[in-house]
Design a protein around this motif. Structure first.
Motif, PDB file in Angstrom:
ATOM      1  N   SER A  24       0.880  -1.175  -0.051  1.00  0.00           N
ATOM      2  CA  SER A  24      -0.216   0.029   0.005  1.00  0.00           C
ATOM      3  C   SER A  24       0.657   1.448  -0.122  1.00  0.00           C
ATOM      4  CB  SER A  24      -0.887   0.150   1.219  1.00  0.00           C
ATOM      5  OG  SER A  24      -1.955  -0.964   1.284  1.00  0.00           O
ATOM      6  N   LEU A  25       1.854   1.378   0.915  1.00  0.00           N
ATOM      7  CA  LEU A  25       2.846   2.544   0.834  1.00  0.00           C
ATOM      8  C   LEU A  25       3.681   2.524  -0.415  1.00  0.00           C
ATOM      9  CD1 LEU A  25       4.417   1.896   4.461  1.00  0.00           C
ATOM     10  CD2 LEU A  25       2.649   3.665   3.864  1.00  0.00           C
ATOM     11  N   VAL A  26       4.144   1.363  -1.240  1.00  0.00           N
ATOM     12  CA  VAL A  26       4.838   1.508  -2.300  1.00  0.00           C
ATOM     13  C   VAL A  26       3.749   2.277  -3.488  1.00  0.00           C
ATOM     14  CG1 VAL A  26       5.889   0.425  -4.165  1.00  0.00           C
ATOM     15  CG2 VAL A  26       6.540  -0.075  -1.746  1.00  0.00           C
ATOM     16  N   ALA A  27       2.734   1.737  -3.411  1.00  0.00           N
ATOM     17  CA  ALA A  27       1.357   2.090  -4.758  1.00  0.00           C
ATOM     18  C   ALA A  27       1.261   3.734  -4.281  1.00  0.00           C
ATOM     19  CB  ALA A  27       0.163   1.253  -4.500  1.00  0.00           C
ATOM     20  N   ALA A  28       1.102   4.146  -2.808  1.00  0.00           N
ATOM     21  CA  ALA A  28       0.780   5.360  -2.697  1.00  0.00           C
ATOM     22  C   ALA A  28       1.739   6.405  -3.138  1.00  0.00           C
ATOM     23  CB  ALA A  28       0.480   5.709  -1.018  1.00  0.00           C
ATOM     24  N   ARG A  29       3.241   5.744  -2.794  1.00  0.00           N
ATOM     25  CA  ARG A  29       4.160   6.894  -3.277  1.00  0.00           C
ATOM     26  C   ARG A  29       4.407   6.812  -4.681  1.00  0.00           C
ATOM     27  NH1 ARG A  29       9.272   5.223  -5.227  1.00  0.00           N
ATOM     28  NH2 ARG A  29      10.918   6.829  -4.726  1.00  0.00           N
ATOM     29  N   SER A  30       4.114   5.749  -5.332  1.00  0.00           N
ATOM     30  CA  SER A  30       4.278   5.783  -6.847  1.00  0.00           C
ATOM     31  C   SER A  30       2.992   6.772  -7.506  1.00  0.00           C
ATOM     32  CB  SER A  30       3.973   4.570  -7.672  1.00  0.00           C
ATOM     33  OG  SER A  30       3.910   4.439  -8.941  1.00  0.00           O
ATOM     34  N   ALA A  31       2.036   6.820  -6.888  1.00  0.00           N
ATOM     35  CA  ALA A  31       0.658   7.664  -7.436  1.00  0.00           C
ATOM     36  C   ALA A  31       1.031   9.258  -7.183  1.00  0.00           C
ATOM     37  CB  ALA A  31      -0.503   7.250  -6.988  1.00  0.00           C
ATOM     38  N   ARG A  32       1.682   9.439  -5.785  1.00  0.00           N
ATOM     39  CA  ARG A  32       2.102  10.741  -5.563  1.00  0.00           C
ATOM     40  C   ARG A  32       2.942  11.248  -6.455  1.00  0.00           C
ATOM     41  NH1 ARG A  32       0.189  12.116   0.008  1.00  0.00           N
ATOM     42  NH2 ARG A  32       2.170  13.261   0.231  1.00  0.00           N
ATOM     43  N   LEU A  33       4.060  10.409  -6.916  1.00  0.00           N
ATOM     44  CA  LEU A  33       5.006  10.904  -7.790  1.00  0.00           C
ATOM     45  C   LEU A  33       4.362  11.395  -9.237  1.00  0.00           C
ATOM     46  CD1 LEU A  33       7.925   8.261  -7.009  1.00  0.00           C
ATOM     47  CD2 LEU A  33       7.936  10.780  -6.519  1.00  0.00           C
ATOM     48  N   LEU A  34       3.493  10.482  -9.508  1.00  0.00           N
ATOM     49  CA  LEU A  34       2.847  10.762 -10.925  1.00  0.00           C
ATOM     50  C   LEU A  34       1.922  11.894 -10.811  1.00  0.00           C
ATOM     51  CD1 LEU A  34       0.961   8.114 -13.299  1.00  0.00           C
ATOM     52  CD2 LEU A  34      -0.069  10.165 -12.473  1.00  0.00           C
ATOM     53  N   ALA A  35       1.381  12.070  -9.810  1.00  0.00           N
ATOM     54  CA  ALA A  35       0.495  13.250  -9.369  1.00  0.00           C
ATOM     55  C   ALA A  35       1.199  14.586  -9.462  1.00  0.00           C
ATOM     56  CB  ALA A  35      -0.202  12.901  -8.167  1.00  0.00           C
ATOM     57  N   SER A  36       2.523  14.429  -8.722  1.00  0.00           N
ATOM     58  CA  SER A  36       3.286  15.471  -8.901  1.00  0.00           C
ATOM     59  C   SER A  36       3.913  16.135 -10.364  1.00  0.00           C
ATOM     60  CB  SER A  36       4.665  15.240  -7.919  1.00  0.00           C
ATOM     61  OG  SER A  36       4.202  14.950  -6.681  1.00  0.00           O
ATOM     62  N   ALA A  37       4.196  15.052 -10.911  1.00  0.00           N
ATOM     63  CA  ALA A  37       4.554  15.290 -12.425  1.00  0.00           C
ATOM     64  C   ALA A  37       3.579  15.928 -13.274  1.00  0.00           C
ATOM     65  CB  ALA A  37       5.176  14.138 -13.241  1.00  0.00           C
ATOM     66  N   ARG A  57      -5.393   4.580  -9.620  1.00  0.00           N
ATOM     67  CA  ARG A  57      -6.199   5.684 -10.345  1.00  0.00           C
ATOM     68  C   ARG A  57      -7.071   6.680  -9.015  1.00  0.00           C
ATOM     69  NH1 ARG A  57      -8.229   1.628 -13.874  1.00  0.00           N
ATOM     70  NH2 ARG A  57     -10.416   1.621 -12.982  1.00  0.00           N
ATOM     71  N   ALA A  58      -7.441   5.943  -8.404  1.00  0.00           N
ATOM     72  CA  ALA A  58      -8.013   6.848  -6.972  1.00  0.00           C
ATOM     73  C   ALA A  58      -6.848   7.514  -6.237  1.00  0.00           C
ATOM     74  CB  ALA A  58      -8.782   5.954  -6.242  1.00  0.00           C
ATOM     75  N   LEU A  59      -5.812   6.702  -5.898  1.00  0.00           N
ATOM     76  CA  LEU A  59      -4.569   7.298  -5.233  1.00  0.00           C
ATOM     77  C   LEU A  59      -4.281   8.649  -6.320  1.00  0.00           C
ATOM     78  CD1 LEU A  59      -2.670   4.151  -4.207  1.00  0.00           C
ATOM     79  CD2 LEU A  59      -3.810   5.909  -2.762  1.00  0.00           C
ATOM     80  N   CYS A  60      -3.851   8.341  -7.619  1.00  0.00           N
ATOM     81  CA  CYS A  60      -3.578   9.427  -8.512  1.00  0.00           C
ATOM     82  C   CYS A  60      -4.358  10.736  -8.255  1.00  0.00           C
ATOM     83  CB  CYS A  60      -3.602   9.079  -9.780  1.00  0.00           C
ATOM     84  SG  CYS A  60      -2.286   8.100 -10.236  1.00  0.00           S
ATOM     85  N   ARG A  61      -5.795  10.593  -8.216  1.00  0.00           N
ATOM     86  CA  ARG A  61      -6.650  11.808  -8.083  1.00  0.00           C
ATOM     87  C   ARG A  61      -6.532  12.236  -6.459  1.00  0.00           C
ATOM     88  NH1 ARG A  61     -11.671  10.823  -7.562  1.00  0.00           N
ATOM     89  NH2 ARG A  61     -12.311  13.073  -8.451  1.00  0.00           N
ATOM     90  N   ALA A  62      -6.156  11.600  -5.743  1.00  0.00           N
ATOM     91  CA  ALA A  62      -6.129  12.021  -4.571  1.00  0.00           C
ATOM     92  C   ALA A  62      -4.697  12.833  -4.246  1.00  0.00           C
ATOM     93  CB  ALA A  62      -5.963  10.848  -3.254  1.00  0.00           C
ATOM     94  N   GLY A  63      -3.656  12.375  -4.914  1.00  0.00           N
ATOM     95  CA  GLY A  63      -2.398  13.184  -5.050  1.00  0.00           C
ATOM     96  C   GLY A  63      -2.435  14.416  -5.919  1.00  0.00           C
ATOM     97  N   LEU A  64      -3.313  14.386  -6.863  1.00  0.00           N
ATOM     98  CA  LEU A  64      -3.407  15.570  -7.802  1.00  0.00           C
ATOM     99  C   LEU A  64      -4.271  16.592  -7.153  1.00  0.00           C
ATOM    100  CD1 LEU A  64      -4.420  14.139 -11.113  1.00  0.00           C
ATOM    101  CD2 LEU A  64      -2.438  15.712 -10.694  1.00  0.00           C
ATOM    102  N   ALA A  65      -4.951  16.427  -6.190  1.00  0.00           N
ATOM    103  CA  ALA A  65      -5.782  16.991  -5.379  1.00  0.00           C
ATOM    104  C   ALA A  65      -4.689  17.655  -4.092  1.00  0.00           C
ATOM    105  CB  ALA A  65      -6.886  16.355  -4.403  1.00  0.00           C
ATOM    106  N   GLU A  66      -4.116  16.951  -3.579  1.00  0.00           N
ATOM    107  CA  GLU A  66      -2.898  17.521  -2.787  1.00  0.00           C
ATOM    108  C   GLU A  66      -2.128  18.415  -3.389  1.00  0.00           C
ATOM    109  OE1 GLU A  66       0.185  15.826   0.726  1.00  0.00           O
ATOM    110  OE2 GLU A  66      -1.098  14.435  -0.516  1.00  0.00           O
ATOM    111  N   ALA A  67      -1.414  18.101  -4.441  1.00  0.00           N
ATOM    112  CA  ALA A  67      -0.582  18.877  -5.043  1.00  0.00           C
ATOM    113  C   ALA A  67      -1.100  20.035  -5.712  1.00  0.00           C
ATOM    114  CB  ALA A  67       0.187  18.045  -6.355  1.00  0.00           C
TER     115      ALA A  67
END
Length: 231
Positions: free
Chosen positions: A109-122, A162-172
């Protein structure tokens, strides 16, 4: 590929440093070392660490395994157990405690969340560039919605990612989750890498032709290349 390898390396470190998969769980695992007394001084005598051969093999833990473990909501964590049987072997997997299976799920779960946040940051960085460039250059009106093409099996089959990416985008982007879709849409596009490369080649060629024409007529050249908005 990379998420699986990140998870494997983290699990390997947990095995080496903290006795994960030691056939004991939680409180028992933390006390696996024995004590010896010499000259009234007590010092721990570390127990040898047994590392499953499968876990030492690069590529043995795949991104599909990360997805399966991360989304396992069964009471016995049967998906995690199935993955461990594949990676460690049936005999070694049978020794893994329920607590250790929970740790494996948490790592994934941590690895997936980290990856999604990196994608969202980009993606958020690209959005900022588009907004800074202005509509004349980017073709995107102020406050307009931008679509980003995403390729790959992870984004297609891993719904939670995909949901993690959306959450990461909201934060970024600093916006509520409900407003993310009004700013950016992540769209699954097959062969997006090839299409993106073709688009960049066409844009570069357009820019080169514009520079050449400007030089021929003596007009000032522009280094900006209009980028059409994706609907």
């Amino acid at each position: 590929m990379y998420m699986g390898e990140c998870a494997r390396r983290l699990l390997l470190e947990l095995v080496e440093r903290h006795g994960l998969f030691s056939s004991k769980s939680g409180k028992e695992t933390s006390s696996t070392s024995t004590a010896t007394t010499t000259n009234d001084k007590t010092s721990p005598s570390p127990s040898p660490v047994s590392i499953p051969a499968g876990l030492k093999t690069s590529g043995s833990f795949s991104t599909a395994d990360v997805s399966a473990c991360d989304t396992d909501s069964s009471l016995a964590l049967s998906k995690v157990d199935k993955v461990l049987q594949k990676v460690l072997g049936a005999e070694e997997a049978a020794k893994v405690s329920y607590l250790d299976r929970r740790i494996v799920r948490s790592v994934c779960s941590l690895v997936a969340a980290r990856s999604a946040r990196l994608l969202a940051s980009a993606v958020a960085s690209l959005l900022q560039l588009v907004e800074d460039a202005g509509e004349a250059v980017s073709g995107v009106p102020a406050g307009g919605r931008v679509a980003v093409a995403v390729d790959g099996g992870v984004f297609e089959h891993y719904a939670k990612y995909r949901a993690l990416c959306r959450a990461g985008l909201a934060e970024a982007l600093g916006v509520p989750l409900r407003k993310v879709d009004s700013r950016v849409a992540l769209r699954r596009v097959r062969d997006a890498s090839s299409l993106g490369a073709a688009f960049l080649a066409a844009a570069a060629d357009h820019h080169h032709l514009g520079m050449t024409a400007s030089e021929e007529v003596g007009a000032p050249s522009s280094s900006s290349v209009p980028v059409p908005a994706l609907a």
